[in-house]
Design an enzyme around this catalytic site. Structure first.
Site, PDB file in Angstrom:
ATOM      1  N   LYS A 166     -21.002  -8.355  13.449  1.00  0.00           N
ATOM      2  CA  LYS A 166     -20.468  -8.978  12.241  1.00  0.00           C
ATOM      3  C   LYS A 166     -19.942 -10.360  12.605  1.00  0.00           C
ATOM      4  O   LYS A 166     -19.339 -10.546  13.676  1.00  0.00           O
ATOM      5  CB  LYS A 166     -19.342  -8.102  11.672  1.00  0.00           C
ATOM      6  CG  LYS A 166     -18.758  -8.580  10.352  1.00  0.00           C
ATOM      7  CD  LYS A 166     -17.709  -7.586   9.843  1.00  0.00           C
ATOM      8  CE  LYS A 166     -17.129  -8.019   8.502  1.00  0.00           C
ATOM      9  NZ  LYS A 166     -16.130  -7.037   7.989  1.00  0.00           N
TER      10      LYS A 166
ATOM     11  N   SER B  28     -16.701  -5.333   3.262  1.00  0.00           N
ATOM     12  CA  SER B  28     -17.162  -6.661   3.605  1.00  0.00           C
ATOM     13  C   SER B  28     -18.235  -6.670   4.691  1.00  0.00           C
ATOM     14  O   SER B  28     -18.850  -7.707   4.947  1.00  0.00           O
ATOM     15  CB  SER B  28     -15.980  -7.516   4.087  1.00  0.00           C
ATOM     16  OG  SER B  28     -15.444  -6.977   5.294  1.00  0.00           O
TER      17      SER B  28
ATOM     18  N   SER C 156     -14.029  -1.514   4.611  1.00  0.00           N
ATOM     19  CA  SER C 156     -15.160  -2.429   4.787  1.00  0.00           C
ATOM     20  C   SER C 156     -16.249  -1.949   5.742  1.00  0.00           C
ATOM     21  O   SER C 156     -17.287  -2.605   5.864  1.00  0.00           O
ATOM     22  CB  SER C 156     -14.668  -3.807   5.254  1.00  0.00           C
ATOM     23  OG  SER C 156     -13.993  -4.458   4.202  1.00  0.00           O
TER      24      SER C 156
END
Length: 488
Positions: A80, A155, A179
């Site tokens: 990420k 997210s 998330s």
């Protein structure tokens, strides 16, 4: 070759690399080709690093030839874009950090690199991890591989979409309010957020420091166990890192569930939950009971307060953490400022997106003189009540179970004009973050052709138990084996 490896556990893939059935360079090149083919539709990566990935693959092949290396040597993964990666752009999906090249690796990145994993690049995400749909990214929204007209969740939506579409074997994510678990549910993956402090936050760009936690998005519990063990552990560079031994999560995967006490909070199975998702949860419970688990209804009476408390605590911490990005030392710098005030205002106004600005404003308000006691202190008191609810529950049960999200993946743009509707996507996941507990999501029976997630919440440092329950469920079901068309 990739198609043949998509359904295999990472441990089997690593073993085939060691047997030299194919090289890490061949495997990495095929994943890079898949990324090039699918990215125009999915937008799951912000930065792809083919040169460094292939160089790392060559080094892995040399290690394998010497029968050296770690458990993940030669296995392609992705990070990420919230984790600092030396020499590679780390943008946090924000214009504010569009030009930031990290001078060092996050501890999580270093540990996975030491275990032999090959990084293919950095995945898309909601800006500064603020969002539940992956629509707030400066680089555009991510599409769900199961239905590109729908969101992948947020997210960590880029990581989820990339793993689900077969663009990497697994990916790192972060979970501040759900998330990892919510995008895992929306994309048909297994995702785990460990106990707060289990994985180092060093080099992970902070959103809400008391809530942020690194974790894993993978195709099954066995893969998640392998990746989590490699990235977890005490880190002296992180003052909130837990000095607790990391068990061999794979060793406990096959433990029987006989006598396992499962708690089902009555507040989770409420009228707002899609009845089809409730039925899917009931189907999964039946399978666990057939393996000897015992079900007990429990109560988490303050869980309904988790969303309002979270949206005071998290914005308060984000307003402090993001104050450093002002164009002077860190972040986007506005051109030709008239004076210092103009520099601050335009740099932050141009650098941050609308959702980040909204949360900074809320956070600044609740921390301001005259409102601190009314909002921030009150939210922290509610947080303690939520934690005490869990402590009472874990005196009676071993694992808490329920839905991960109230709906399946929704259409792109469906909730962007209504922040409250967007925030309520995390109604089942936020309480675990407020309490600092480990949680994970595993695929269960789909609804309308879309994935559904079952959430498991454990006591502190009970990640091995969660992974064990998830793995046993996956031994008697095939929901985790389903693949979207984009994965072919």
């Amino acid at each position: 070759m990739i198609d043949q490896t998509l359904g295999e556990p990472i441990a089997e893939l690593a073993a085939r690399l060691r047997r030299r059935e194919f090289s890490s360079r061949e495997l990495t090149a095929e994943f890079l080709a898949r990324i090039e083919r699918h990215e125009p539709l999915l937008n799951s990566f912000i930065t792809v690093t083919p040169e460094t990935a292939l160089a790392a693959a060559d080094a892995a092949d040399q290690q394998l030839a010497r029968d050296a290396g770690g458990p993940l040597t030669g296995v392609p993964i992705a990070h990420k874009d919230i984790f600092c990666t030396k020499g590679v752009r780390t943008s946090c999906a924000s214009r504010m950090l569009n030009d930031f090249i990290a001078p060092y690796n996050a501890t999580v990145v270093n540990r996975l690199q030491d275990a032999g994993a090959i990084s293919l690049g950095k995945t898309n995400m909601d800006e500064f991890a603020m969002g539940s749909s992956n629509e707030t990214s400066w680089y555009g929204p991510v599409k769900n591989p199961w239905d590109p007209t729908r969101v992948p969740g947020g997210s960590s939506g880029g990581s989820a979409a990339a793993v689900a579409a077969g663009l990497c074997m697994a990916a790192t994510g972060t979970d501040t309010g759900g998330s990892i678990r919510q995008p895992a549910a929306f994309c048909g993956l297994t995702g785990i957020k460990p106990t707060y402090g289990r994985c180092s936050r060093w080099g992970m760009i902070a959103f809400a420091s008391s809530l942020d936690q690194a974790g894993v998005l993978a195709r099954n519990a066995a893969d998640a166990a392998l990746i989590l063990r490699a990235m977890a552990g005490f880190d002296p560079y992180d003052s909130t890192s837990a000095d607790e031994p990391v068990p061999d999560y794979q060793a406990d995967l096959n433990a029987p569930l006989q006598g396992l006490r499962i708690g089902l909070p009555k507040e989770f199975m409420n009228p707002e939950l899609d009845t089809r998702i409730a039925a899917a949860v009931e189907d999964a419970i039946k399978l666990l009971r057939q393996q000897g688990a015992q079900l007990k209804e429990i109560s988490l009476p303050n869980s309904a307060l988790s969303v309002p408390a979270y949206y005071v605590v998290a914005p308060a911490e984000c307003s402090s953490n993001l104050a450093r990005f002002d164009g002077v030392r860190y972040g986007h710098r506005a051109a030709d400022p008239a004076d210092l005030d103009d520099l601050y205002k335009r740099s932050r106004g141009e650098g941050f997106g609308p959702e980040v600005k909204r949360r900074i404003m809320i956070g600044t308000y609740v921390l301001s003189a005259g409102y601190y006691d009314a909002y921030y202190r009150k939210a922290q008191q509610i947080r303690r009540l939520i934690k005490q609810d869990f402590q009472r529950a874990f005196a009676e049960v071993d694992v808490i179970l329920g839905p991960t999200a109230p709906t399946t993946a929704f259409a792109l743009g469906a909730k962007t004009a209504d922040p409250v509707a967007m925030y309520l996507n995390d109604i089942y996941t936020i309480s675990a973050n407020l309490a600092g507990l480990p949680g994970m999501s595993v695929p269960i029976a789909p609804v309308g052709g879309l994935p559904v997630g079952l959430q498991l919440i454990g006591d502190y440092f009970a990640e091995a138990r969660l992974l064990n329950v998830a793995h046993q469920l996956q031994q008697v079901s095939d929901w985790h084996l389903a693949r979207p068309e984009q994965a072919h």
